[in-house]
Design a protein around this motif. Structure first.
Motif, PDB file in Angstrom:
ATOM      1  N   GLU A  20      21.524 -48.533 -19.042  1.00  0.00           N
ATOM      2  CA  GLU A  20      20.133 -48.474 -18.605  1.00  0.00           C
ATOM      3  C   GLU A  20      19.892 -49.596 -17.604  1.00  0.00           C
ATOM      4  OE1 GLU A  20      17.311 -46.949 -22.245  1.00  0.00           O
ATOM      5  OE2 GLU A  20      17.918 -49.042 -22.252  1.00  0.00           O
TER       6      GLU A  20
ATOM      7  N   HIS B 154      14.975 -50.887 -19.431  1.00  0.00           N
ATOM      8  CA  HIS B 154      14.681 -50.359 -20.766  1.00  0.00           C
ATOM      9  C   HIS B 154      13.417 -49.502 -20.793  1.00  0.00           C
ATOM     10  CE1 HIS B 154      17.794 -51.998 -23.206  1.00  0.00           C
ATOM     11  NE2 HIS B 154      17.458 -53.262 -23.054  1.00  0.00           N
TER      12      HIS B 154
ATOM     13  N   MET C   3      15.607 -43.115 -17.840  1.00  0.00           N
ATOM     14  CA  MET C   3      16.773 -43.732 -18.476  1.00  0.00           C
ATOM     15  C   MET C   3      16.963 -43.176 -19.893  1.00  0.00           C
ATOM     16  SD  MET C   3      18.227 -46.058 -16.423  1.00  0.00           S
ATOM     17  CE  MET C   3      18.058 -44.735 -15.220  1.00  0.00           C
ATOM     18  N   GLN C   4      15.866 -42.931 -20.589  1.00  0.00           N
ATOM     19  CA  GLN C   4      15.957 -42.376 -21.934  1.00  0.00           C
ATOM     20  C   GLN C   4      16.335 -40.897 -21.898  1.00  0.00           C
ATOM     21  OE1 GLN C   4      12.764 -43.389 -24.574  1.00  0.00           O
ATOM     22  NE2 GLN C   4      13.068 -45.582 -24.295  1.00  0.00           N
TER      23      GLN C   4
END
Length: 460
Positions: free
Chosen positions: A70, A73, A78-79
């Motif tokens: 990542e 965060h 990114m997730q």
């Protein structure tokens, strides 16, 4: 009075001159930053020919640990990549486990839901100590894993793990229940030694850490000597025993035996991660060095579990700074995994041209939404890719005379945004950028043009 007036007049000119000089310096500084951004944003047509989608077909088949990093965060995309990468490796390469930069205890509870437990995915994300995971995207990852398991044969079922150790309170309830139900200690003795990790405002500290470690070690010794557990998970087990255990841990075990086997693994791992949390209070080592070494140790133990009960193939997810294969500052988790596993460890880094990030304010409990630019010329090219996202697989870029080969071997600025914002970062972009040749840190990279902030779900 005339002399005083002249002095004041001279001082005024000096102040005006210095102010003007300061203004010019500030304009030049920010002008330089803007020029750098414009330069990095130029189109590089050669890159477009090398753009690839995220696909397992470009990833070597001989890997046992694949990491997805990542760049920030607090970025929604990114997730989303966590699920995209994991689905790809499960469906096309037979991977059976996902491990996250989160504590083992809270992830073990989520895994019980994935394997058919009660609750909902939205409730499960609230188990995470890190609020960055209280999101719809993480709930979708958990939901997909549960749905996959509902129809997958036993040998292809997937599991969810954590390899961090910063929030031991997530292990309190399970450790207590297991210890008392297996008569390893009394309730009074357990509370005396481990109530210091109970609740969000736990009181584990330098004063009680040594006693906590001694108590955890005593529990581990008892459970390993427990006669009903026989020869399972002995560190010096023979190959024949390992093969027998693997077979017994799959189809040949009934549901009760499988549950007991898994609970024992969770108990030993949670003892270990709580012990690691306690050790941070006693160690004189730099906390980052110690944490990454502990995380690498936990990843290896999780892989050992999967080698017995699953495919022996694991996807892990953490910040780019943890998964990268080279780190000039200290031996981070990815550096250690590279030393231990060589080509069997594969690191996918990420970068974004511009991210609007949901980030914690440094030293405070509140969060803020801020925008940052990476000035990564390769991330800038994502605006020409389908969906403004693409991947470069470095092993496939072999022409040393090509523009792209030269680029990926040239140090460039990339985004590495952590969980801590201060307004000073606006004046010092070096605080959230690293400079390195992409091939030195990663095996491949996924580039995005824009990133949006995560939306943190409130607990119902």
């Amino acid at each position: 009075m005339k002399i005083l007036g002249k002095v004041l007049k001279i001082l005024g000119k000096i102040v005006l001159t210095l102010t003007g000089f300061l203004i010019v310096c500030v304009l030049l500084y920010f002008g330089k930053l803007k020029f750098e951004e414009l330069q990095a944003h130029r189109e590089i047509k050669a890159v477009q020919a090398e753009m690839k989608p995220l696909s397992a077909e470009y990833i070597p088949e001989n890997i046992s640990i694949l990491s997805i990093g990542e760049a920030a965060h607090g970025c929604k995309e990114m997730q989303e990549l966590k699920l995209s990468v994991f689905k790809e490796m499960v469906e096309k390469r037979g991977f059976t486990a996902f491990a996250l930069e989160a504590d083992y205890g809270e992830c073990a509870e989520i895994n019980r839901y994935i394997e058919g437990g009660e609750g909902s995915a939205e409730e499960m994300v609230q188990k995470f100590a890190f609020p960055i995971y209280h999101t719809k995207e993480m709930a979708e990852l958990i939901s997909w894993m549960r749905e996959w398991n509902e129809s997958a044969p036993e040998e292809k079922k997937v599991r969810f793990y954590g390899f961090d150790m910063q929030d031991p309170e997530g292990s309190y309830a399970f450790l207590k229940d297991y210890s008392l139900s297996h008569k390893l200690t009394t309730g009074e003795e357990f509370s005396k030694n481990l109530d210091c990790i109970k609740g969000e405002n736990f009181s584990l500290n330098a004063t009680n850490a040594e006693e906590v470690i001694a108590f955890l070690d005593s529990l581990k010794e008892k459970v390993e000597e427990s006669p009903e557990e026989a020869q399972t998970e002995k560190g010096n087990a023979t190959d024949e025993q390992d093969a027998t255990e693997k077979q017994a841990s799959n189809d040949n075990r009934d549901s009760t035996e499988k549950k007991e086997f898994q609970e024992r693994q969770d108990f030993l791992m949670e003892l270990n991660t709580v012990r690691q949390a306690a050790e941070t209070w006693l160690s004189k080592e730099d906390s980052s060095v110690l944490r990454d070494r502990d995380m690498e140790e936990n990843v290896k133990k999780i892989l050992e579990i999967e080698q017995k009960i699953g495919s022996g193939k694991l996807v892990i997810s953490a910040h780019d700074g943890h998964i990268q294969k080279e780190n000039p500052i200290y031996n981070s988790m990815g550096v250690l995994l590279t030393k231990d596993f060589g080509e069997a460890y594969y690191a996918i880094g990420t970068d974004i041209w511009k991210v609007t990030d949901n980030i914690k304010v440094l030293g405070e409990a509140k969060r803020t939404v801020q925008s940052f630019v990476s000035v990564d010329p390769l991330a800038a090219q994502a605006r020409f890719a389908k969906g403004k996202q693409y991947a470069l697989y470095f092993s496939g870029i072999t022409d040393e005379k090509s523009k792209v080969y030269q680029l990926i071997h040239t140090p460039m600025k990339m985004l590495q945004l952590g969980e801590g914002y201060t307004f000073v970062m606006r004046f010092f972009p070096k605080s959230y950028r690293v400079k390195s040749a992409p091939v030195q840190r990663y095996d491949s990279m996924i580039y995005l043009y824009e990133g949006n902030p995560i939306e943190i779900l409130e607990k119902k």
